[in-house]
Design an enzyme around this catalytic site. Structure first.
Site, PDB file in Angstrom:
ATOM      1  N   ASP A   1       0.833  -1.204   0.000  1.00  0.00           N
ATOM      2  CA  ASP A   1       0.000   0.000   0.000  1.00  0.00           C
ATOM      3  C   ASP A   1       0.867   1.254   0.000  1.00  0.00           C
ATOM      4  O   ASP A   1       2.069   1.204   0.292  1.00  0.00           O
ATOM      5  CB  ASP A   1      -0.887  -0.035   1.258  1.00  0.00           C
ATOM      6  CG  ASP A   1      -2.152   0.794   1.118  1.00  0.00           C
ATOM      7  OD1 ASP A   1      -2.257   1.591   0.167  1.00  0.00           O
ATOM      8  OD2 ASP A   1      -3.033   0.637   1.989  1.00  0.00           O
TER       9      ASP A   1
ATOM     10  N   ASP B   1     -10.734   1.873  -2.772  1.00  0.00           N
ATOM     11  CA  ASP B   1     -11.203   1.619  -1.411  1.00  0.00           C
ATOM     12  C   ASP B   1     -12.725   1.604  -1.357  1.00  0.00           C
ATOM     13  O   ASP B   1     -13.306   1.309  -0.317  1.00  0.00           O
ATOM     14  CB  ASP B   1     -10.676   2.693  -0.450  1.00  0.00           C
ATOM     15  CG  ASP B   1      -9.266   2.378   0.026  1.00  0.00           C
ATOM     16  OD1 ASP B   1      -8.742   1.315  -0.346  1.00  0.00           O
ATOM     17  OD2 ASP B   1      -8.694   3.201   0.763  1.00  0.00           O
TER      18      ASP B   1
HETATM   19  C1  GLA Z   1      -5.589   1.979   2.488  1.00  0.00           C
HETATM   20  C2  GLA Z   1      -5.963   0.819   1.588  1.00  0.00           C
HETATM   21  C3  GLA Z   1      -7.024  -0.010   2.260  1.00  0.00           C
HETATM   22  C4  GLA Z   1      -6.518  -0.503   3.595  1.00  0.00           C
HETATM   23  C5  GLA Z   1      -6.079   0.672   4.450  1.00  0.00           C
HETATM   24  C6  GLA Z   1      -5.387   0.199   5.686  1.00  0.00           C
HETATM   25  O1  GLA Z   1      -6.628   2.878   2.597  1.00  0.00           O
HETATM   26  O2  GLA Z   1      -6.379   1.274   0.348  1.00  0.00           O
HETATM   27  O3  GLA Z   1      -7.406  -1.085   1.447  1.00  0.00           O
HETATM   28  O4  GLA Z   1      -5.445  -1.387   3.375  1.00  0.00           O
HETATM   29  O5  GLA Z   1      -5.180   1.520   3.748  1.00  0.00           O
HETATM   30  O6  GLA Z   1      -4.976   1.269   6.466  1.00  0.00           O
END
Ligand code: GLA
Length: 742
Positions: free
Chosen positions: A482, A549
């Site tokens: 990420d 997300d």
């Molecule tokens: C980001 C990612 C999510 C999740 C969060 C965790 O927003 O896109 O899928 O992994 O971080 O903090």
């Protein structure tokens, strides 16, 4: 051979030929590289074709700059169609190259070479592979006054109908030159009645397509956020006005690059489109010492006469075959359960095992432990950089947890955010100088994070060692990588400010190559707050990207539709989450959530221990049904069907084994007269067994209404259109399985 060298009226010419596409390039009267054609195939092009397509300039309009009146009295660079251009000699359109302190960069033909196979970008730049019918043309131009040479590299992956472009600038003089712009791609395309489609958005709303007519002036999209960004994807489509999914001419470019980028589409009064693609020139200043060279990233280009759908099919094949890592090409991706929306930061060893056990019982093949497993991270304010197990949550350590999960017969995957560091972390306390900052300024935070300085080789070595150590310490078969912040305060003691963004992205690629190169069996899914870095550069290292997300299936229909213009379903991480949606609070049926996520690398992101018996049974059935069709879903030919009305979305994916279509009805229209699903392009006389799924795999309302759910049909009947069951309620999706009979 995909490249034929010809003789033009002024020098050599080249026909770059794929089964459906031709490029015709020629050296102009003064040695500039002209683009005579980029579009439908010219068949066996000959010298006669080059002459026929070479523009004639019988006179010079009064005020036009004539680059060299003695040599070519009527020839103006500003009026011709070029495949490369610099400033200062009468071409006032967007240039491909600029050099600090110089108002003229005039690159003219010196030599060329035609080579078999790919001449790839130098590591750590990612590079596309070719196919069995790939050849590369390198045309070298030079500006003798500046002492610069420029290689224009065209790699023709003929069996894929794709041409990959790249540019190399070399300093062949004895003083340093500072390059302030170097495009990967320049092309002038005759532009009457053209439209541009770009994918734009933001967090939770990525990749929404925007289509606009091109008028004189410049349309540009780009990113200076440090990443390719959700704001504007680097991929761009240009098409004939009115082009549809199946008709009309369409062209695409997409950069194999994950950092700052810019694409300019400049329509001039001559109705010629200047198309320039490359790294973003804002703030860019790269010092080329004598003897040094600078390579642009690669730009993938494609043309289709078969509308937007034809263009997407070409691009999808190329990404699946030539861009993603070799170990994952056309390799089915596991159905995973991700812990994030199911438990966020609150879990411990026992709870992870419980969730993994429940997920395994539903048919999952991989359990992914998301954020919160390291340092003392109980919320998003701490511990990035400290990649050791959270002592409170995982007192037995990571290896014990991973082994227990793997013992349940599911793989174990883990989340990292290696490019960032929390101010509250042991790493930051030990190495405050490893955070990106400009001396004398306090760096800004984003999601409570600072950026690690990937320009610094010590930082990169540290990450390679630490991440490799974690991956080797436990049975981890998947990584979610990420990155949750945009760049700010961009500065590194290791390089001048103008080199920061490029060096930082190259640093990221270096780390990815060194961590995952030796571990090709680890499935890498990249992510940047969802789809903030959905690009071909990241796909060259990890074959799938968490698309957004936003797991609300209604918003996701738009995101995945937009992404599908350029990227195949196999690349899109897509999860079934709980209802109501955590992002939009919208209630949607479980079948609808599945019908969207199935058109990607399917996963689930909810608490599998908290499901009702009915939902658990439905999910078990979905996963089993998906697995039987997974190869088709992930690697079949994906097409967007043209919805008869705006409140619908329809997709189909097919291969030799079967077709699967989906009809998403977003809102119930008043006076709904029923729905048809038109699936063209299957074997006309071939008999198929059609099965319509509904909520929970059955369609009870439809059964009551007497609509048959399973029946034989020919390809031509499917092309005429199926009548679908009328069910009340918004956000209803029907998957339709179309299996060949006999
Ligand atoms: C980001 C990612 C999510 C999740 C969060 C965790 O927003 O896109 O899928 O992994 O971080 O903090």
């Amino acid at each position: 051979m995909a490249i034929h060298t010809l003789n033009g009226p002024h020098g050599p010419a080249w026909h770059l030929a794929t089964p459906t596409t031709s490029w015709l390039l020629a050296i102009g009267p003064l040695g500039h590289l002209e683009l005579l054609h980029w579009g439908p195939t010219l068949g066996q092009a000959s010298d006669v074709d080059v002459a026929a397509l070479t523009p004639q300039w019988p006179y010079t309009p009064g005020v036009v700059v004539v680059a060299d009146e003695a040599a070519a009295p009527t020839y103006s660079l500003g009026r011709t169609t070029l495949a490369w251009s610099g400033p200062g000699k009468g071409d006032y359109r967007e240039p491909g190259v600029e050099v600090a302190g110089e108002n003229v960069v005039d690159l003219r033909y010196v030599r060329h070479e035609v080579l078999e196979g790919v001449v790839g970008a130098p590591a750590p730049l990612p590079s596309c592979d070719g196919d069995d019918d790939t050849a590369t043309l390198v045309v070298t131009l030079a500006d003798e006054v500046l002492g610069l040479e420029c290689d224009l590299v065209f790699t023709v992956a003929a069996a894929h109908d794709v041409v990959v472009r790249r540019t190399v600038l070399r300093n062949v003089c004895d003083v340093a030159r500072t390059v302030t712009r170097l495009a990967a791609f320049v092309a002038d395309v005759p532009g009457v009645g053209l439209e541009a489609i770009t994918l734009d958005g933001e967090w939770l709303r990525e990749a929404h397509p925007h289509r606009r007519a091109l008028e004189p002036g410049t349309v540009s999209i780009g990113s200076v956020t440090g990443g390719s960004s959700a704001e504007h994807n680097p991929g761009v489509v240009v098409c004939e006005r009115g082009a549809t999914e199946t008709h009309g001419r369409a062209w695409a470019t997409n950069l194999v690059w994950s950092g700052n980028h810019r694409t300019a589409l400049e329509l001039s009064w001559t109705q010629t489109l200047r198309w320039v693609v490359g790294e973003h020139p804002q703030g860019f200043a790269w010092e080329l010492a004598p003897g040094d060279e600078l390579s642009s990233p690669e730009a993938v280009t494609a043309y289709s006469a078969g509308g937007l759908g034809g263009l997407s099919t070409t691009l999808h094949r190329f990404v699946d075959d030539c861009v993603v890592p070799a170990a994952w090409r056309r390799r089915e991706r596991p159905v995973l359960f991700n812990s994030w929306e199911g438990s966020y930061f609150s879990f411990d060893h026992g709870r992870v095992v419980e969730m993994a056990r429940a997920a395994a019982g539903l048919g999952a093949e991989l359990f992914v432990l998301d954020d919160g497993w390291f340092g003392h991270r109980d919320d998003d304010t701490t511990s990035l950089g400290d990649w050791t197990a959270h002592a409170g949550k995982l007192p037995d350590g990571l290896a014990a947890l991973a082994e227990e999960v793997v013992g349940l017969d599911v793989g174990f995957g883990l989340w990292f955010e290696p490019e960032a560091v929390s101010p509250d972390s042991d790493l930051y306390r030990a190495h405050p100088d490893w955070a990106v900052r400009v001396p004398g300024r306090e760096p800004s935070l984003a999601r409570h994070e600072l950026l690690l300085d990937l320009c610094n080789p010590d930082v990169r070595d540290h990450l390679v060692e630490v991440l490799g150590g974690v991956l080797d310490s436990a049975p981890i078969s998947y990584v979610k990588w990420d990155m949750n912040r945009k760049h700010s305060d961009a500065g590194s003691p290791t390089c001048p400010a103008g080199e920061f963004h490029r060096r930082w992205t190259l640093g990221l690629y270096d780390v990815l190559a060194r961590v995952f190169g030796p571990r090709p069996e680890v499935l890498l899914e990249t992510c940047s707050s969802g789809g903030n870095r959905f690009d071909l550069g990241m796909l060259a290292f990890g074959p799938q990207i968490w698309a957004s997300d936003c797991t609300d299936p209604v918003e996701r229909q738009d995101i995945q539709t937009g992404l599908s213009l350029l990227y195949p379903p196999s690349t899109m991480g897509a999860h079934v989450a709980a209802s109501p949606s955590h992002q939009t609070a919208r209630h949607t049926p479980l079948e609808t959530r599945f019908a969207v996520a199935a058109f990607g690398a399917l996963g689930y992101e909810l608490d599998p221990t908290a499901l009702s018996d009915d939902d658990a049974a439905a999910i078990r059935e979905q996963i089993a049904w998906y697995k039987e069709r997974r190869a088709t879903f992930q690697f079949g030919r994906f097409r967007r069907l043209e919805p008869p009305q705006g409140f619908l979305r329809q997709w189909v994916v097919d291969d030799d084994a079967r077709a699967i279509a989906v009809h998403h009805r977003r809102l119930v229209p008043a006076a709904d007269l029923g729905h048809r699903l038109v699936v063209p392009g299957l074997g006309a006389e071939r008999p198929y067994l059609v099965t319509i799924r509904g909520e929970g795999g059955t369609t009870s309302a439809a059964e009551l209404a007497g609509v048959p759910l399973q029946f034989p049909a020919s390809g031509s009947l499917l092309a005429a259109g199926l009548s679908l069951p009328l069910e009340m309620g918004d956000h209803v999706s029907h998957l339709v399985d179309i299996a060949p009979l006999g």
